[in-house]
Design a protein around this motif. Structure first.
Motif, PDB file in Angstrom:
ATOM      1  N   ALA A 346       0.834  -1.207   0.000  1.00  0.00           N
ATOM      2  CA  ALA A 346       0.000   0.000   0.000  1.00  0.00           C
ATOM      3  C   ALA A 346       0.864   1.251   0.000  1.00  0.00           C
ATOM      4  O   ALA A 346       0.581   2.219  -0.724  1.00  0.00           O
ATOM      5  CB  ALA A 346      -0.925  -0.011   1.216  1.00  0.00           C
ATOM      6  N   LYS A 347       1.916   1.232   0.791  1.00  0.00           N
ATOM      7  CA  LYS A 347       2.815   2.382   0.859  1.00  0.00           C
ATOM      8  C   LYS A 347       3.465   2.641  -0.490  1.00  0.00           C
ATOM      9  O   LYS A 347       3.567   3.793  -0.941  1.00  0.00           O
ATOM     10  CB  LYS A 347       3.887   2.127   1.921  1.00  0.00           C
ATOM     11  N   GLU A 348       3.879   1.582  -1.156  1.00  0.00           N
ATOM     12  CA  GLU A 348       4.527   1.720  -2.465  1.00  0.00           C
ATOM     13  C   GLU A 348       3.584   2.330  -3.486  1.00  0.00           C
ATOM     14  O   GLU A 348       3.995   3.126  -4.338  1.00  0.00           O
ATOM     15  CB  GLU A 348       5.010   0.359  -2.948  1.00  0.00           C
ATOM     16  N   LYS A 349       2.301   1.989  -3.399  1.00  0.00           N
ATOM     17  CA  LYS A 349       1.337   2.434  -4.394  1.00  0.00           C
ATOM     18  C   LYS A 349       0.569   3.686  -3.962  1.00  0.00           C
ATOM     19  O   LYS A 349      -0.312   4.154  -4.670  1.00  0.00           O
ATOM     20  CB  LYS A 349       0.362   1.295  -4.711  1.00  0.00           C
ATOM     21  N   GLY A 350       0.890   4.221  -2.789  1.00  0.00           N
ATOM     22  CA  GLY A 350       0.217   5.428  -2.332  1.00  0.00           C
ATOM     23  C   GLY A 350      -1.219   5.203  -1.926  1.00  0.00           C
ATOM     24  O   GLY A 350      -2.054   6.114  -2.021  1.00  0.00           O
ATOM     25  N   ILE A 351      -1.520   4.010  -1.425  1.00  0.00           N
ATOM     26  CA  ILE A 351      -2.880   3.659  -1.005  1.00  0.00           C
ATOM     27  C   ILE A 351      -2.981   3.804   0.512  1.00  0.00           C
ATOM     28  O   ILE A 351      -2.120   3.336   1.248  1.00  0.00           O
ATOM     29  CB  ILE A 351      -3.218   2.214  -1.430  1.00  0.00           C
ATOM     30  N   GLN A 352      -4.036   4.463   0.982  1.00  0.00           N
ATOM     31  CA  GLN A 352      -4.239   4.619   2.420  1.00  0.00           C
ATOM     32  C   GLN A 352      -4.569   3.264   3.046  1.00  0.00           C
ATOM     33  O   GLN A 352      -5.340   2.483   2.475  1.00  0.00           O
ATOM     34  CB  GLN A 352      -5.369   5.604   2.692  1.00  0.00           C
ATOM     35  N   MET A 353      -3.969   3.005   4.236  1.00  0.00           N
ATOM     36  CA  MET A 353      -4.141   1.676   4.805  1.00  0.00           C
ATOM     37  C   MET A 353      -4.373   1.707   6.314  1.00  0.00           C
ATOM     38  O   MET A 353      -3.869   2.582   7.012  1.00  0.00           O
ATOM     39  CB  MET A 353      -2.937   0.790   4.476  1.00  0.00           C
ATOM     40  N   SER A 354      -5.173   0.750   6.796  1.00  0.00           N
ATOM     41  CA  SER A 354      -5.389   0.522   8.219  1.00  0.00           C
ATOM     42  C   SER A 354      -4.885  -0.877   8.532  1.00  0.00           C
ATOM     43  O   SER A 354      -5.433  -1.863   8.035  1.00  0.00           O
ATOM     44  CB  SER A 354      -6.876   0.637   8.566  1.00  0.00           C
ATOM     45  N   ILE A 355      -3.829  -0.964   9.338  1.00  0.00           N
ATOM     46  CA  ILE A 355      -3.173  -2.231   9.626  1.00  0.00           C
ATOM     47  C   ILE A 355      -3.531  -2.671  11.038  1.00  0.00           C
ATOM     48  O   ILE A 355      -3.219  -1.983  12.011  1.00  0.00           O
ATOM     49  CB  ILE A 355      -1.639  -2.118   9.463  1.00  0.00           C
ATOM     50  N   ALA A 356      -4.143  -3.837  11.170  1.00  0.00           N
ATOM     51  CA  ALA A 356      -4.792  -4.243  12.415  1.00  0.00           C
ATOM     52  C   ALA A 356      -3.861  -4.282  13.616  1.00  0.00           C
ATOM     53  O   ALA A 356      -4.248  -3.868  14.713  1.00  0.00           O
ATOM     54  CB  ALA A 356      -5.447  -5.610  12.221  1.00  0.00           C
ATOM     55  N   ASP A 357      -2.646  -4.762  13.449  1.00  0.00           N
ATOM     56  CA  ASP A 357      -1.810  -5.043  14.618  1.00  0.00           C
ATOM     57  C   ASP A 357      -0.636  -4.092  14.790  1.00  0.00           C
ATOM     58  O   ASP A 357       0.254  -4.345  15.605  1.00  0.00           O
ATOM     59  CB  ASP A 357      -1.295  -6.484  14.555  1.00  0.00           C
ATOM     60  N   CYS A 358      -0.607  -2.996  14.026  1.00  0.00           N
ATOM     61  CA  CYS A 358       0.548  -2.100  14.125  1.00  0.00           C
ATOM     62  C   CYS A 358       0.127  -0.671  13.795  1.00  0.00           C
ATOM     63  O   CYS A 358       0.004  -0.310  12.616  1.00  0.00           O
ATOM     64  CB  CYS A 358       1.661  -2.554  13.183  1.00  0.00           C
ATOM     65  N   ARG A 359      -0.086   0.136  14.825  1.00  0.00           N
ATOM     66  CA  ARG A 359      -0.565   1.494  14.580  1.00  0.00           C
ATOM     67  C   ARG A 359       0.464   2.335  13.826  1.00  0.00           C
ATOM     68  O   ARG A 359       0.099   3.268  13.108  1.00  0.00           O
ATOM     69  CB  ARG A 359      -0.933   2.176  15.894  1.00  0.00           C
ATOM     70  N   GLU A 360       1.775   1.988  13.978  1.00  0.00           N
ATOM     71  CA  GLU A 360       2.806   2.739  13.255  1.00  0.00           C
ATOM     72  C   GLU A 360       2.689   2.553  11.748  1.00  0.00           C
ATOM     73  O   GLU A 360       3.163   3.387  10.972  1.00  0.00           O
ATOM     74  CB  GLU A 360       4.200   2.309  13.715  1.00  0.00           C
ATOM     75  N   GLU A 361       2.048   1.477  11.317  1.00  0.00           N
ATOM     76  CA  GLU A 361       1.908   1.209   9.885  1.00  0.00           C
ATOM     77  C   GLU A 361       0.562   1.683   9.334  1.00  0.00           C
ATOM     78  O   GLU A 361       0.278   1.479   8.151  1.00  0.00           O
ATOM     79  CB  GLU A 361       2.098  -0.284   9.613  1.00  0.00           C
ATOM     80  N   CYS A 362      -0.252   2.310  10.170  1.00  0.00           N
ATOM     81  CA  CYS A 362      -1.559   2.810   9.718  1.00  0.00           C
ATOM     82  C   CYS A 362      -1.430   4.232   9.182  1.00  0.00           C
ATOM     83  O   CYS A 362      -0.901   5.105   9.869  1.00  0.00           O
ATOM     84  CB  CYS A 362      -2.562   2.819  10.868  1.00  0.00           C
ATOM     85  N   SER A 363      -1.933   4.473   7.990  1.00  0.00           N
ATOM     86  CA  SER A 363      -2.050   5.848   7.526  1.00  0.00           C
ATOM     87  C   SER A 363      -3.395   6.430   7.959  1.00  0.00           C
ATOM     88  O   SER A 363      -3.590   7.636   7.945  1.00  0.00           O
ATOM     89  CB  SER A 363      -1.906   5.921   6.001  1.00  0.00           C
TER      90      SER A 363
END
Length: 405
Positions: A346-363
């Motif tokens: 998602a980061k590579e493609k510029g897509i907003q993401m919600s990652i269940a187990d890691c708030r640091e990886e959530c946009s």
């Protein structure tokens, strides 16, 4: 800040890169040239290759602020040596834990010797996925050279060792993992396996994919158990510790801006098929999202929703192609490797993401929704980690809304 990471696992590579990105001077120790090869390139991480004795480790650790032990969960002797050296040098030791996964119906044995003993009581082909380190012990299996198909790393050193032990030709499978459900299924079918010997390598080691493939084909799983570990940190927790307690990020922490966006007809990827995924899907459908869900299984509730054609579904594990042309990506699994892979894609493609187990990886943080009359709102905690408070406040607001009617 100087950090020494004993790597050799997916988590070791990930935490080394995370530290380097935060400005730490990172030295990563790996046992083999293969371990060196798969470390992130051009990352500013110093990599030292070769197996180290406790004495050699003791000579190294005093130069570092703290030491992270991210070695394999079955590398008990190495972990013992690292911990002992840190205690002797009075250097902080952090064990990076790889959470265990429920294996379901398996034959669990304590060690390699018990696995060999069991295999000598049965007949049929065997897919051996425990690596090359303990391969010699499996020469004790009757007709091992024809019954056992050993899947090992594709290095010249490993191949030479296998050949000398009698594992060669079609009985030697040299591939880099972790392997998908589809790959495991194809391999088990190809060799007509009756048994799969494995270790609980956790989600990052592709454990679930092996177990699921074996279960689908009726292959009996022989699981070499690992000792339970305590006192360590999962990678998500460790990232939080590094970020907050060790002060590698000093910028002011702001809450997330509550932007309300149009989802009608937007393509949204949801990864996961459990209860959390079901809640996410119901919420996103309420706001008009066009859902594409990926999971090897679905809860009965999701199965019913799928039968009503409320969302699109692909049975299987997440692959990078699944995120193509999506507006949002949401993970709802407890599989760190899968969640992190979605984050990277998602980061590579510029897509907003919600990652269940890691708030640091959530946009963005997935909110608790409340509605009444012409009002719709969403709640998140400022730092994305106080879920119980968010749930409690959302319930209170909903009661207020009900009382106004």
């Amino acid at each position: 800040m100087k950090v020494l990471v004993f790597s050799g696992t997916t988590e070791g590579r990930e935490i080394s890169q995370f530290l380097a990105d935060k400005g730490a001077a990172v030295t990563a120790c790996v046992a083999t040239e293969y371990g060196n090869m798969v470390m992130p390139s051009g990352s500013g991480i110093e990599v030292r290759t070769g197996r180290l004795s406790e004495e050699q480790i003791l000579q190294m650790v005093p130069d570092y602020t703290f030491v992270i032990d991210a070695t394999h969960p079955y590398a008990e002797l190495v972990t013992k040596n690292i911990k002992s050296a840190c205690n002797s040098a009075d250097v902080e030791y952090i064990r990076l834990l790889r959470p265990s996964i429920s294996a379901g119906k398996v034959i669990e044995v304590n060690d390699t010797q018990e696995a060999v003993k069991y295999l000598n009581t049965v007949e049929g082909n065997i897919l051996l996925t425990t690596g090359s380190k303990e391969l010699e012990a499996f020469t004790g299996v009757s007709d091992y050279a024809t019954r056992i198909f050993a899947r090992v790393l594709p290095s010249a050193e490993v191949v030479d060792k296998c050949n000398k032990l009698g594992f060669k030709g079609k009985n030697l499978i040299c591939m880099q993992g972790p392997f998908s459900y589809e790959m495991n299924t194809a391999t088990l079918k190809q060799i007509n396996a009756k048994y799969l010997v494995t270790k609980d390598t956790g989600s990052a080691g592709g454990f679930q994919e092996k177990i699921s493939a074996a279960e689908a084909l009726g292959v009996i799983v022989i699981l070499i158990s690992r000792k339970a570990e305590s006192g360590g940190l999962t990678i998500s927790h460790l990232k939080t510790v590094i970020t907050e307690r060790l002060g590698l990020r000093n910028e002011t922490q702001h809450g997330r801006f509550p932007l309300f966006i149009e989802l009608t007809g937007k393509k949204i990827l949801v990864v996961g098929g459990g209860e959390i995924a079901a809640r996410r899907v119901k919420t996103l459908l309420k706001f008009g999202g066009d859902i594409f869900l990926v999971s090897p299984y679905l809860t009965p509730e999701l199965q019913e929703m799928f039968s009503q054609k409320l969302f699109n579904y692909r049975k299987g594990y997440y692959e990078s192609r699944d995120i193509q042309n999506k507006f949002l990506a949401v993970t709802a699994t407890d599989d760190r490797e899968t969640n992190h892979k979605v984050y990277l894609d998602a980061k590579e493609k510029g897509i907003q993401m919600s990652i269940a187990d890691c708030r640091e990886e959530c946009s963005f943080y997935f909110p608790a929704i409340f509605e009444f009359d012409d009002i719709v709102g969403g709640l998140v905690s400022k730092n994305g980690d106080n879920h119980s408070l968010v749930k409690s406040v959302a319930q209170k607001i909903r009661k207020i809304g009900q009382a106004t009617h």
